[in-house]
Design a protein around this motif. Structure first.
Motif, mmCIF file in Angstrom:
data_model
loop_
_atom_site.group_PDB
_atom_site.id
_atom_site.type_symbol
_atom_site.label_atom_id
_atom_site.label_comp_id
_atom_site.label_asym_id
_atom_site.label_seq_id
_atom_site.Cartn_x
_atom_site.Cartn_y
_atom_site.Cartn_z
ATOM 1 N N ASN A 304 0.825 -1.215 0.000
ATOM 2 C CA ASN A 304 0.000 0.000 0.000
ATOM 3 C C ASN A 304 0.857 1.261 0.000
ATOM 4 N N ALA A 305 1.965 1.217 0.719
ATOM 5 C CA ALA A 305 2.863 2.378 0.758
ATOM 6 C C ALA A 305 3.439 2.664 -0.624
ATOM 7 N N TYR A 306 3.842 1.601 -1.327
ATOM 8 C CA TYR A 306 4.374 1.797 -2.684
ATOM 9 C C TYR A 306 3.298 2.328 -3.631
ATOM 10 N N LEU A 307 2.056 1.855 -3.480
ATOM 11 C CA LEU A 307 0.957 2.371 -4.305
ATOM 12 C C LEU A 307 0.737 3.858 -4.032
ATOM 13 N N PHE A 308 0.782 4.230 -2.755
ATOM 14 C CA PHE A 308 0.618 5.640 -2.387
ATOM 15 C C PHE A 308 1.734 6.492 -2.979
ATOM 16 N N LEU A 309 2.971 6.021 -2.829
ATOM 17 C CA LEU A 309 4.114 6.778 -3.350
ATOM 18 C C LEU A 309 4.073 6.865 -4.868
ATOM 19 N N GLN A 310 3.566 5.819 -5.505
ATOM 20 C CA GLN A 310 3.407 5.852 -6.962
ATOM 21 C C GLN A 310 2.406 6.940 -7.349
ATOM 22 N N SER A 311 1.304 7.054 -6.580
ATOM 23 C CA SER A 311 0.294 8.076 -6.888
ATOM 24 C C SER A 311 0.859 9.478 -6.664
ATOM 25 N N VAL A 312 1.713 9.630 -5.659
ATOM 26 C CA VAL A 312 2.359 10.934 -5.405
ATOM 27 C C VAL A 312 3.277 11.278 -6.574
ATOM 28 N N PHE A 313 4.041 10.284 -7.041
ATOM 29 C CA PHE A 313 4.930 10.498 -8.190
ATOM 30 C C PHE A 313 4.105 10.908 -9.412
ATOM 31 N N ASP A 314 3.040 10.158 -9.670
ATOM 32 C CA ASP A 314 2.218 10.411 -10.857
ATOM 33 C C ASP A 314 1.639 11.820 -10.859
ATOM 34 N N LYS A 315 1.201 12.286 -9.699
ATOM 35 C CA LYS A 315 0.547 13.592 -9.688
ATOM 36 C C LYS A 315 1.542 14.743 -9.847
ATOM 37 N N ASP A 317 4.564 14.199 -11.751
ATOM 38 C CA ASP A 317 5.268 13.999 -13.029
ATOM 39 C C ASP A 317 4.430 14.610 -14.144
ATOM 40 N N LYS A 318 4.476 15.926 -14.234
ATOM 41 C CA LYS A 318 3.592 16.682 -15.127
ATOM 42 C C LYS A 318 3.797 16.329 -16.603
ATOM 43 N N ASP A 319 5.068 16.131 -17.006
ATOM 44 C CA ASP A 319 5.336 15.873 -18.432
ATOM 45 C C ASP A 319 5.294 14.393 -18.786
ATOM 46 N N ARG A 320 4.944 13.559 -17.808
ATOM 47 C CA ARG A 320 4.781 12.115 -18.037
ATOM 48 C C ARG A 320 6.012 11.459 -18.665
ATOM 49 N N ASP A 321 7.211 11.874 -18.232
ATOM 50 C CA ASP A 321 8.433 11.260 -18.778
ATOM 51 C C ASP A 321 9.018 10.227 -17.815
ATOM 52 N N VAL A 349 20.527 7.021 -6.358
ATOM 53 C CA VAL A 349 19.524 6.223 -7.077
ATOM 54 C C VAL A 349 19.665 6.452 -8.584
ATOM 55 N N CYS A 350 18.926 5.682 -9.346
ATOM 56 C CA CYS A 350 18.996 5.783 -10.809
ATOM 57 C C CYS A 350 18.393 7.098 -11.309
ATOM 58 N N THR A 351 19.064 7.680 -12.286
ATOM 59 C CA THR A 351 18.583 8.916 -12.908
ATOM 60 C C THR A 351 18.548 8.722 -14.426
ATOM 61 N N ASN A 352 17.875 9.654 -15.117
ATOM 62 C CA ASN A 352 17.871 9.583 -16.578
ATOM 63 C C ASN A 352 19.093 10.333 -17.140
ATOM 64 N N ASP A 353 19.145 10.475 -18.449
ATOM 65 C CA ASP A 353 20.314 11.109 -19.085
ATOM 66 C C ASP A 353 20.514 12.553 -18.651
ATOM 67 N N GLN A 354 19.422 13.210 -18.189
ATOM 68 C CA GLN A 354 19.520 14.594 -17.734
ATOM 69 C C GLN A 354 19.905 14.701 -16.259
ATOM 70 N N GLY A 355 20.049 13.534 -15.621
ATOM 71 C CA GLY A 355 20.388 13.526 -14.198
ATOM 72 C C GLY A 355 19.176 13.676 -13.300
ATOM 73 N N TRP A 356 17.955 13.478 -13.853
ATOM 74 C CA TRP A 356 16.735 13.581 -13.064
ATOM 75 C C TRP A 356 16.368 12.215 -12.493
ATOM 76 N N ILE A 357 15.803 12.213 -11.313
ATOM 77 C CA ILE A 357 15.455 10.962 -10.627
ATOM 78 C C ILE A 357 14.312 10.266 -11.372
ATOM 79 N N THR A 358 14.534 9.010 -11.733
ATOM 80 C CA THR A 358 13.516 8.245 -12.445
ATOM 81 C C THR A 358 12.478 7.708 -11.462
ATOM 82 N N TYR A 359 11.421 7.157 -12.026
ATOM 83 C CA TYR A 359 10.370 6.538 -11.207
ATOM 84 C C TYR A 359 10.976 5.447 -10.303
ATOM 85 N N GLN A 360 11.827 4.608 -10.900
ATOM 86 C CA GLN A 360 12.476 3.544 -10.127
ATOM 87 C C GLN A 360 13.400 4.140 -9.071
ATOM 88 N N GLY A 361 14.131 5.179 -9.448
ATOM 89 C CA GLY A 361 15.034 5.835 -8.499
ATOM 90 C C GLY A 361 14.290 6.464 -7.348
#
Length: 619
Positions: A304-315, A317-321, A349-361
């Motif tokens: 449940n905690a991971y589901l909650f954190l996923q919803s926080v990330f989703d809301k 992540d404006k550009d959906r990247d 943690v893992c980042t993308n090519d721009q150095g931004w924290i990914t969903y997994q990170g």
């Protein structure tokens, strides 16, 4: 909210303090009035706010100044009683009583005052014309009530207002002179708005308003009532309603209106439901709920905690990247009183090519915090409103406490999802490179990391036999004489040496013999910088001979000096050893065992990428 309320009545002799108390208790005017009423306690079940209330009388004839001072210091609210037909008693309110009370209370935590005009049955006129200037002059005065102990007029109201002044004070919320909410109140209500704005579009739509209403008041609003609320806002301001939803400005306006109309309890109910105390600070009980963690157990986030954190990330992540830009991270943490993540997180943690924290990170960082410092994780979940959004008693419901590690060893299986690997080695042996390679950064990428942005931790996911697990790498500072219990407590140990430095392996050998030779913790020797020329180590045994003698797996060659991302097979091996420590000295030496684990990891990595793309598409 307070557990009880203590009301003190003061004022000049003969103004009717004792009569007011006796009329309240007996519901009739007493024929004989003593000099002073005994302290009475009204039980919680007969008070409007369901809080026990103590009412204390004062008599100049019976009590000393010192006793009065003690009562003032104990009181939660003080009623200054005057007689509406006695000008001298009104004058004494400002010339004697208010200065005396202020002298005896702390400036930063002044007790609320209520002016009580008794004996209203003896006059035709009201004293309000005289009293209003006094109320405007002194901010501590909550309200004024005119009453009569003789005909019982406004007696219960008087004590209700006194109780309300303690439980729902105006002072922290509203500035009467400016006719606006105080900054600390705006800050608290803004956080509440952002937490309630589940899709982060800057407005509370009907579903979000209903959820908010149900959360705070245990009842939804009827559609017409919702429209009525929005119409009130529309009539008073142009930008309070947008796209048929309530904006932050509209939300703040409604609370200003509640307070101006004397409905402070509405705003206080909301504030307390979201964890605030009387000083508009989040309470310790809310941020740090009790959680028992026995020794040799670890803490993880549950589903449940991971589901909650996923919803926080989703809301956010404006550009959906599927990554959080610096602005998106800043927006996410606006509900925090401080920025919890520093620049080192981007190298943890893992980042993308721009150095931004990914969903997994992002999920990895939460996993790391929960594992290393569960109290901090509880605090962070509190700021985000986990217990409110998921309707749980507290954030503790988000935490799984794993069973004792000794039981895992006995049963030869584990339900844990997070495994810790401590990485030891001499200075410049390649430990930091080993950590960063786990995050997909080769040597060229690592050289771009600023010294003050470096991290001693790296965490990401690996797959062992089709199961996704988190591997947490921790770089231990090379201080042979002072390795603490925390430096030694882990599921698997990495001993790293530089094959190009003849003095590098000696440290690994000494640490192993000193701390791990009799330990049940699996150990792996990493031959780092394997792209360089291998030199003979200045130690009595070669690394290969040392491993053979101590029944360790042969040194594992590793380099992060690659064109693409470094090979990650070694991290799967480490996770496998952490999961199956009882096999570390046996089957783990078998190459087919490693092959099965690695193939499983490759299949899951491919599946994981496919799911990642599907998730991206879905978003």
């Amino acid at each position: 909210m307070r557990k009880d309320v203590r009301i003190l009545l003061v004022g000049e002799p003969k103004v009717g303090k004792t009569s007011l108390i006796m009329s309240l208790v007996s519901e009739e005017f007493p024929d004989e009035v003593p000099l002073r009423a005994e302290e009475i306690t009204i039980p919680a079940d007969v008070t409007p706010e369901r809080v026990p209330t103590h009412i204390v009388d004062y008599s100049e004839a019976e009590q000393s100044d010192e006793q009065l001072y003690q009562e003032i210091s104990k009181a939660n609210v003080i009623c200054i009683v005057y007689s509406v037909n006695n000008k001298k008693s009104i004058e004494k309110v400002t010339s004697h009583w208010i200065p005396l009370i202020n002298d005896r209370t702390d400036k930063d935590s002044r007790v609320p005052l209520i002016l009580v005009g008794n004996k209203s049955d003896l006059v035709e006129h009201s004293s309000m014309e005289t009293i209003l200037p006094i109320m405007n002059q002194y901010q501590d005065i909550e309200t004024c009530v005119e009453c009569s102990a003789k005909n019982l007029k406004n007696i219960s109201e008087l004590f209700y207002y006194a109780q309300k002044a303690v439980l729902h004070p105006t002072g922290p919320l509203y500035c009467p002179e400016e006719k606006e909410l105080k900054p600390s109140c705006i800050k608290a209500l803004t956080r509440i708005f952002k937490v309630s704005d589940l899709d982060n579009d800057g407005i509370l739509n009907d579903n979000e308003l209903n959820f908010f209403q149900r959360t705070c008041f245990n009842t939804p609003l009827a559609p017409q009532a919702l429209e009525d609320v929005k119409n009130v806002v529309r009539r008073n301001m142009t930008d309070g309603v947008k796209d048929n939803g309530l904006t932050l400005k509209g939300f703040l306006f409604l609370h200003t209106l509640f307070i101006q109309r004397g409905r402070h309890e509405t705003t206080w109910t909301v504030l307390r439901r979201f964890g605030y105390d009387d000083d508009l600070e989040l309470t310790q009980e809310y941020l740090f709920p009790l959680i028992k963690i026995p020794s040799d157990c670890t803490t993880e986030l549950n589903h449940n905690a991971y589901l909650f954190l996923q919803s926080v990330f989703d809301k956010h992540d404006k550009d959906r990247d599927c990554a959080l830009s610096p602005d998106e991270v800043k927006d996410l943490f606006k509900v925090f009183p401080y920025m919890p993540w520093g620049p080192d997180v981007n190298n943890t943690v893992c980042t993308n090519d721009q150095g931004w924290i990914t969903y997994q990170g992002y999920l990895s960082q939460w996993t790391l915090t929960t594992y290393l410092d569960v109290q901090r994780s509880l605090e962070y979940l509190g700021y985000l409103g986990y217990s409110i959004i998921y309707e749980q008693e507290s954030q503790a419901a988000a935490i799984t406490v794993t069973r004792n590690k000794r039981i895992d060893l006995q049963k030869k299986q584990t339900q844990r999802s997070v495994f810790r690997c401590n990485v030891l080695g001499a200075r410049n042996s390649g430990k930091s490179g080993f950590l960063q390679a786990f995050l997909g950064k080769n040597l060229q990428g690592q050289r771009r990391i600023r010294e003050d942005h470096k991290s001693f931790y790296a965490i990401s996911t690996t797959y062992v036999y089709g199961q996704e697990k988190y591997l947490l790498l921790h770089e231990v500072m090379p201080d042979f004489d002072f390795l603490s219990e925390a430096d030694l407590a882990c599921d698997v140990v990495c001993l790293v040496y530089d094959i190009n430095n003849p003095r590098s392996f000696e440290y690994c050998a000494k640490v192993y013999k000193q701390y791990f030779i009799d330990s049940k913790t699996p150990c792996v020797v990493i031959a780092a910088k394997s792209d360089l020329h291998e030199t003979r180590q200045h130690y009595s045994l070669s690394p290969q001979e040392f491993c053979r003698k101590h029944k360790l797996h042969p040194p594992q060659p590793f380099t992060c000096n690659t064109t693409d991302a470094p090979n990650k097979d070694i991290y799967t091996r480490l996770t496998t050893m952490a999961m199956y420590p009882h096999m570390a000295q046996a089957d783990l030496k078998n190459s087919t065992f490693w092959l099965r684990a690695s193939v499983g990891a490759t299949v899951c990595a491919v599946l994981g990428f496919a799911m990642y793309r599907a998730l991206l598409k879905q978003r």
